[in-house]
Design an enzyme around this catalytic site. Structure first.
Site, PDB file in Angstrom:
ATOM      1  N   GLU A  60     -84.195  29.893  39.018  1.00 52.90           N
ATOM      2  CA  GLU A  60     -83.203  30.173  37.978  1.00 52.90           C
ATOM      3  C   GLU A  60     -82.279  28.974  37.772  1.00 52.90           C
ATOM      4  O   GLU A  60     -81.928  28.614  36.639  1.00 52.90           O
ATOM      5  CB  GLU A  60     -82.338  31.392  38.358  1.00 52.90           C
ATOM      6  CG  GLU A  60     -83.117  32.675  38.593  1.00 52.90           C
ATOM      7  CD  GLU A  60     -83.481  32.878  40.057  1.00 52.90           C
ATOM      8  OE1 GLU A  60     -83.991  31.937  40.690  1.00 52.90           O
ATOM      9  OE2 GLU A  60     -83.265  33.999  40.554  1.00 52.90           O
ATOM     10  N   CYS A 100     -77.446  31.670  42.351  1.00 52.23           N
ATOM     11  CA  CYS A 100     -77.956  31.697  40.970  1.00 52.23           C
ATOM     12  C   CYS A 100     -77.097  32.600  40.084  1.00 52.23           C
ATOM     13  O   CYS A 100     -76.918  32.321  38.896  1.00 52.23           O
ATOM     14  CB  CYS A 100     -79.411  32.146  40.952  1.00 52.23           C
ATOM     15  SG  CYS A 100     -80.519  30.898  41.631  1.00 52.23           S
TER      16      CYS A 100
END
Ligand code: THU
Length: 153
Positions: A60, A100
């Site tokens: 991500e 993330c």
């Protein structure tokens, strides 16, 4: 949620294609991420591990850094995340890790609108939809430092 939304299926397919390029010799766990931008274009990332372990980057984060490199950080509308063990023994529903989530928070606040988060296993199955406000409540972000969203409308 089992999606038949073609946009979500396309994003999932892009995440799975990116996952195939994971550099994950240490964890042997591959993750792919795909971002859908405001114009419908897709930006991808995969996990990028390092022999020093702690320097490893998640899929991500790589995808969001790629979007930023294209000047598109504030244009992220959705992210698909998939992952599983390289030997196929496990196909987890990967939900973004804490780091993330914080990086997604940066993109979401700069965009000034929510980013839809779609999570699934490596090979298919149910798609779980999340929103960042639930995954990272009471988040610290750009606005706490007086930085406004880029998007004005
Ligand atoms: N990983 C991701 O890429 N994204 C996540 O949200 C969770 C974990 C990666 C990091 C590491 O390379 C491997 O998956 C095992 O933790």
């Amino acid at each position: 949620m089992t999606s038949r939304d073609p946009d979500i299926d396309l994003l999932m397919a892009a995440a799975r294609a990116a996952m195939a390029h994971a550099h994950a010799p240490y964890s042997r766990f591959a993750v792919g991420a795909a971002l859908r931008l405001t114009d419908g274009s897709i930006v991808t990332g995969c996990n990028f591990e390092n022999a020093s372990y702690g320097l490893s980057l998640c899929a991500e984060t790589v995808a969001l850094a790629n979007a930023n490199t294209q000047g598109r950080l504030a244009d992220v509308r959705a992210i698909a995340v998939v992952g599983g063990a390289l030997d196929g023994s496990e196909s987890a529903t990967v939900t973004p890790c804490g780091r993330c989530r914080q990086i997604l928070q940066e993109a979401e606040q700069m965009a000034g609108r929510p980013i839809a988060i779609y999570c699934a296993g490596a090979v298919g199955g149910a798609i779980i939809e999340h929103d960042l406000a639930t995954l990272l409540p009471h988040a610290f972000g750009p606005s706490d430092l007086g930085i406004p969203p880029i998007r004005k409308s």
